[in-house]
Design a protein around this motif. Structure first.
Motif, PDB file in Angstrom:
ATOM      1  N   GLY A  22      -3.251   3.411  -3.005  1.00 33.93           N
ATOM      2  CA  GLY A  22      -4.489   2.632  -2.902  1.00 33.93           C
ATOM      3  C   GLY A  22      -5.329   3.014  -1.686  1.00 33.93           C
ATOM      4  O   GLY A  22      -5.015   3.945  -0.958  1.00 33.93           O
ATOM      5  N   GLN A  23      -6.410   2.231  -1.481  1.00 39.00           N
ATOM      6  CA  GLN A  23      -7.443   2.559  -0.492  1.00 39.00           C
ATOM      7  C   GLN A  23      -7.006   2.325   0.948  1.00 39.00           C
ATOM      8  O   GLN A  23      -7.271   3.147   1.814  1.00 39.00           O
ATOM      9  CB  GLN A  23      -8.693   1.706  -0.760  1.00 39.00           C
ATOM     10  CG  GLN A  23      -9.368   2.004  -2.083  1.00 39.00           C
ATOM     11  CD  GLN A  23      -9.923   3.416  -2.126  1.00 39.00           C
ATOM     12  OE1 GLN A  23     -10.511   3.877  -1.146  1.00 39.00           O
ATOM     13  NE2 GLN A  23      -9.721   4.127  -3.225  1.00 39.00           N
ATOM     14  N   ASN A  24      -6.361   1.197   1.193  1.00 40.06           N
ATOM     15  CA  ASN A  24      -6.101   0.816   2.584  1.00 40.06           C
ATOM     16  C   ASN A  24      -4.627   0.937   2.946  1.00 40.06           C
ATOM     17  O   ASN A  24      -4.063   0.064   3.595  1.00 40.06           O
ATOM     18  CB  ASN A  24      -6.584  -0.613   2.832  1.00 40.06           C
ATOM     19  CG  ASN A  24      -8.080  -0.728   2.610  1.00 40.06           C
ATOM     20  OD1 ASN A  24      -8.842   0.079   3.134  1.00 40.06           O
ATOM     21  ND2 ASN A  24      -8.497  -1.698   1.820  1.00 40.06           N
ATOM     22  N   SER A  25      -4.019   2.022   2.526  1.00 43.23           N
ATOM     23  CA  SER A  25      -2.599   2.179   2.803  1.00 43.23           C
ATOM     24  C   SER A  25      -2.354   2.292   4.304  1.00 43.23           C
ATOM     25  O   SER A  25      -3.024   3.060   4.998  1.00 43.23           O
ATOM     26  CB  SER A  25      -2.053   3.424   2.115  1.00 43.23           C
ATOM     27  OG  SER A  25      -0.710   3.600   2.511  1.00 43.23           O
ATOM     28  N   GLY A  51       0.799  -1.223   0.000  1.00 45.98           N
ATOM     29  CA  GLY A  51       0.000   0.000   0.000  1.00 45.98           C
ATOM     30  C   GLY A  51       0.828   1.268   0.000  1.00 45.98           C
ATOM     31  O   GLY A  51       0.412   2.285   0.553  1.00 45.98           O
TER      32      GLY A  51
END
Ligand code: CO
Length: 142
Positions: A60-63, A40
């Motif tokens: 990305g989304q869940n770094s 991430g």
């Protein structure tokens, strides 16, 4: 157990600006950007004569570093990475002392193509520690 300091990682809000600062202001040798989707992050490595600095930016989304940057918007030291000869042996030894390994507890391939693990900051003086395997290739399939 731990060997050389492999790198110090700094989370930054603007990766290009940080790379420019290290290159032009501090006069360091700086790599290109590298995306590490499994971690991430996008990274830039600063090569020092005796170690490296890893500049980290969320990907990305869940770094895992997004919330870090929310708390420290101008950036800050995120983790330090020590080399170990055998990451599985090091992990088992640490877990036996009560130390917590983050995630599944299995090594993932890190930015240099070597297996890495992260240790809980509360167990290590408030510092997130990355262990990087630098010994012979592991038997286990990663
Ligand atoms: Co690192």
């Amino acid at each position: 157990m731990i060997g050389n300091l492999n790198h110090v990682a700094i989370a930054v809000p603007d990766l290009d600006a940080a790379a420019e600062t290290y290159k032009n202001t501090l006069g360091a040798k700086v790599s290109g950007k590298q995306d590490l989707p499994e971690h991430g992050v996008t990274v830039v490595f600063v090569e020092l004569p005796n170690s490296k600095i890893e500049l980290l930016h969320p990907l990305g989304q869940n770094s895992p570093i997004a919330s870090f940057l929310e708390k420290q918007p101008s950036g800050g030291i995120h983790h330090i990475c020590y080399e170990v000869d055998n990451i599985l042996q090091a992990r088992d030894q640490l877990v036996a002392t009560g130390a917590r390994v983050l995630g599944e507890g299995e090594p993932k391939i890190g930015a240099h193509g070597n297996p890495v693990l992260f240790l809980h900051p509360k167990d290590f003086c408030g510092t997130l520690i990355e262990l990087e395997h630098v010994g012979a290739a592991l038997q286990q399939q990663l």
